[in-house]
Write an enzyme that holds these catalytic residues in place. Structure first.
Site, PDB file in Angstrom:
ATOM      1  N   ASN A 138       0.670  -0.991  -0.174  1.00  0.00           N
ATOM      2  CA  ASN A 138       0.093   0.016   0.093  1.00  0.00           C
ATOM      3  C   ASN A 138       0.934   1.127   0.217  1.00  0.00           C
ATOM      4  O   ASN A 138       1.536   1.603   0.849  1.00  0.00           O
ATOM      5  CB  ASN A 138      -1.016  -0.160   1.271  1.00  0.00           C
ATOM      6  CG  ASN A 138      -1.728   1.097   1.485  1.00  0.00           C
ATOM      7  OD1 ASN A 138      -1.655   2.108   0.839  1.00  0.00           O
ATOM      8  ND2 ASN A 138      -2.576   0.845   2.459  1.00  0.00           N
ATOM      9  N   ARG A 196      -2.649  -2.112  -3.273  1.00  0.00           N
ATOM     10  CA  ARG A 196      -3.787  -1.019  -3.110  1.00  0.00           C
ATOM     11  C   ARG A 196      -3.574  -0.006  -4.260  1.00  0.00           C
ATOM     12  O   ARG A 196      -2.273   0.864  -4.551  1.00  0.00           O
ATOM     13  CB  ARG A 196      -3.630  -0.071  -1.739  1.00  0.00           C
ATOM     14  CG  ARG A 196      -4.668   0.771  -1.581  1.00  0.00           C
ATOM     15  CD  ARG A 196      -4.519   1.710  -0.395  1.00  0.00           C
ATOM     16  NE  ARG A 196      -5.553   2.625  -0.373  1.00  0.00           N
ATOM     17  CZ  ARG A 196      -5.463   3.534   0.679  1.00  0.00           C
ATOM     18  NH1 ARG A 196      -4.435   3.688   1.368  1.00  0.00           N
ATOM     19  NH2 ARG A 196      -6.373   4.567   0.684  1.00  0.00           N
ATOM     20  N   HIS A 242     -10.894   5.734  -0.177  1.00  0.00           N
ATOM     21  CA  HIS A 242     -10.948   5.024   1.213  1.00  0.00           C
ATOM     22  C   HIS A 242     -11.855   3.537   1.053  1.00  0.00           C
ATOM     23  O   HIS A 242     -12.209   3.029   2.075  1.00  0.00           O
ATOM     24  CB  HIS A 242     -11.355   5.600   2.384  1.00  0.00           C
ATOM     25  CG  HIS A 242     -10.373   6.667   2.678  1.00  0.00           C
ATOM     26  ND1 HIS A 242     -10.811   7.978   3.098  1.00  0.00           N
ATOM     27  CD2 HIS A 242      -9.091   6.441   2.888  1.00  0.00           C
ATOM     28  CE1 HIS A 242      -9.709   8.705   3.232  1.00  0.00           C
ATOM     29  NE2 HIS A 242      -8.796   7.959   3.322  1.00  0.00           N
ATOM     30  N   ARG A 283      -4.713  18.182   3.723  1.00  0.00           N
ATOM     31  CA  ARG A 283      -5.691  18.380   2.690  1.00  0.00           C
ATOM     32  C   ARG A 283      -6.839  19.307   3.171  1.00  0.00           C
ATOM     33  O   ARG A 283      -7.188  19.067   4.277  1.00  0.00           O
ATOM     34  CB  ARG A 283      -6.222  17.230   2.006  1.00  0.00           C
ATOM     35  CG  ARG A 283      -5.054  16.422   1.040  1.00  0.00           C
ATOM     36  CD  ARG A 283      -5.632  15.116   0.767  1.00  0.00           C
ATOM     37  NE  ARG A 283      -4.858  14.104   1.150  1.00  0.00           N
ATOM     38  CZ  ARG A 283      -5.442  12.694   1.287  1.00  0.00           C
ATOM     39  NH1 ARG A 283      -6.413  12.469   0.649  1.00  0.00           N
ATOM     40  NH2 ARG A 283      -4.913  11.767   2.090  1.00  0.00           N
TER      41      ARG A 283
END
Ligand code: ADP
Length: 400
Positions: free
Chosen positions: A8, A91, A179, A239
C-alpha cells in the site's frame, strides 16, 4: 503454506503485510511500514502477527520505493526464511468508472490504469510504480490490484454527478469516492460480527491522515464525502477538504498561482496543518492545546458533524455510526466532540466506554449505536488475492 504480500504505497510511505493462507481467513504473519521514503531519515517499523515488534529501525536514507521494497523483502526474508510468496496484492487508488472488483495485473491492465493518472496525479503513478517494481521482483507471483474507488461505484446517479455540462460526466468527471478498502473491511466486519447493524443504515467515519465518511445501506456505499479527487469533504492532515471552487479562481486570477502551486497548497499545506500552523498530526495538536490548534480541531469536528447530518439525510435516518482510522480508533477527544449534543440524531455517547476505546461507545438507551472498529485494509487486499489464487487453482484443476 501459501503466502500473500500486500503493498500500500502512499506519497512517502509504503505499508506492507505478509499473510499466510490456510483453510480460513488469511492470517497476518507480519505487518509494518516504511515512512519518510525519499529522505535521509526514513524508518522501518514492523510487527509479527501477534503484535511483537520485529523492527523499529533508526532513521536512515531510503531514496525511493524500489529501495524501500528491497528493505522490506530483506527484513521479511530474515525473519521468515521459509516463506514463498504466491501473490502480491496492491492498493490502487483509482479504478475509473467501470472497475467494481479486484483485477489481476497485466501489462494491458497497467496501461489502462496509467490512463487514470490525471484523475489522481499524486497517488496513482506511485501505486503503479510500486506494482511494476513488485512484478519485476516476483515475476511468477499473481499480482492483484484492489481499488479504493470500487466500493463506491454503485452510487445512485445523484451521488455520482456534478452539476456541470453533461460532457464532463461522460469524460469521467464524477464523484468516485475513496477509502473503499477500509469501508469494505468495516462492511464485511459488521456482516460477520453484527449482521443486524450491517443490514441497517450505517455511517462510517474513516479518520486518519486522509479522512472521509461513507453512508451505507445493507453494507453497500450510497454516498461519500470524497468526490472526484481525494481532496473533497472533510479537512485532513494536510488536505483542505470541501472548498468553494471560487477560491480556486481567486487563487489563479488574484494570487497568480499555477495549477501545480495550487495542488501543492491544497494537498500538502492545508487541512489541520494549514489551520494550526503547527502539525498535521492529531496527537501533536491535542497535546499542544494552543488557540490555533483548538481552532483546527474545532473545524475538523464541525465538518464531521455537518457531514454526519448530511449523510443521515441521504440515508433517510441512521442506525449505526462507526469510527475508524488512526484518529477514529484512538482519539476519545474527537469522538466525544463529534457525538456531543447529537441527541437530536439519536446519538447518546457513553463517556466511560469512549474513554476506554470500547467497541461500543454509545449508551444502552442510545437509538443509534456508535462503534469503534479498527480498520484493516491489508486484510481486504489479502482476501482478494486469496480468492484469485483459489480460482486460478480451480482453473488448473479443471484443465487437468
Ligand atoms: P493514514 O491515513 O496515513 O493511514 P492513520 O490512519 O494511521 O493515517 O492515522 C494517523 C492519524 O491518527 C494521525 O493524525 C495521528 O496523530 C492520529 N492518531 C493516532 N493515535 C492517536 C491517538 N492516540 N490520539 C489521537 N490521534 C491519534
Amino acid at each position: 503454506m501459501t503466502h500473500v504480500l500486500t503493498l500500500n504505497a502512499g506519497s512517502s510511505s509504503l505499508k506492507f503485510g505478509l499473510f499466510a493462507l490456510g483453510a480460513s481467513d488469511p492470517s497476518a504473519v507480519s505487518t509494518g511500514l516504511v515512512e519518510e521514503i525519499g529522505s535521509d531519515c526514513a524508518r522501518i517499523h514492523a510487527s509479527s502477527g501477534d503484535g511483537e515488534v520485529i523492527a523499529d529501525n533508526r532513521p536512515e536514507p531510503i531514496q525511493d520505493d524500489a529501495v524501500a521494497l528491497d528493505r522490506v523483502l530483506a527484513l521479511l526474508g530474515h525473519h521468515y526464511p521459509d516463506v514463498r510468496i504466491s501473490a502480491v496484492g496492491h492498493r490502487i487508488v483509482h479504478g475509473g468508472q467501470d472497475i467494481v472488483s479486484p483485477q489481476p495485473l497485466s501489462e494491458e491492465v497497467l496501461k489502462k490504469l496509467e490512463r487514470l493518472s490525471p484523475l489522481a496525479p499524486l497517488h496513482q503513478p506511485q501505486n503503479l510504480l510500486v506494482a511494476r517494481i513488485a512484478m519485476a521482483r516476483f515475476p511468477k507471483a499473481l499480482q492483484i490490484a484492489c481499488f479504493d474507488t470500487a466500493f463506491h461505484r454503485h452510487h445512485p446517479w445523484v451521488n455520482d454527478v456534478f452539476a456541470l455540462p453533461r460532457e464532463y460526466y461522460d469524460k469521467g468527471v464524477r464523484r468516485y469516492g475513496f477509502h473503499g478498502l477500509s469501508y469494505e473491511y468495516i462492511s464485511d466486519h459488521l456482516r460477520r460480527t453484527a449482521p443486524l447493524f450491517h443490514a441497517g443504515r450505517v455511517i462510517v467515519a474513516h479518520l486518519g491522515n486522509g479522512a472521509s465518511m461513507c453512508a451505507m445501506v445493507s453494507g453497500r456505499s450510497v454516498g461519500s464525502t470524497m468526490g472526484f479527487s481525494a481532496l473533497d469533504g472533510l479537512p485532513m492532515g494536510t488536505r483542505c477538504g470541501q472548498l468553494d471552487p471560487g477560491v480556486l479562481l481567486y487563487l489563479m486570477e488574484q494570487e497568480g498561482m499555477s495549477a501545480s502551486e495550487i495542488a501543492d497548497l491544497l494537498y500538502k499545506h492545508s487541512g489541520l496543518l494549514g489551520l494550526s500552523g503547527l502539525s498535521h498530526d492529531m496527537r501533536t495538536l491535542e497535546k499542544a492545546d494552543t488557540p490555533e490548534t483548538r481552532q483546527a480541531i474545532s473545524y475538523f469536528t464541525f465538518r464531521i458533524r455537518r457531514e454526519l447530518g448530511a449523510l443521515a439525510a441521504v440515508l433517510g435516518g441512521l442506525d449505526t455510526v462507526v469510527f475508524t482510522g488512526g484518529i477514529g480508533e484512538n482519539s476519545r477527544l474527537i469522538r466525544d466532540r463529534v457525538c456531543g449534543d447529537m441527541g437530536w440524531l439519536g446519538i447518546e455517547l457513553d463517556h466511560d466506554a469512549n474513554a476506554d476505546n470500547n467497541r461500543i461507545i454509545s449508551t444502552d438507551l442510545s437509538r443509534v449505536s456508535v462503534m469503534v472498529i479498527p480498520t484493516n485494509e491489508e486484510l481486504v487486499i489479502a482476501r482478494a488475492a486469496a480468492l484469485h489464487l483459489a480460482s486460478e487453482a480451480t482453473k488448473v484443476h479443471d484443465r487437468s
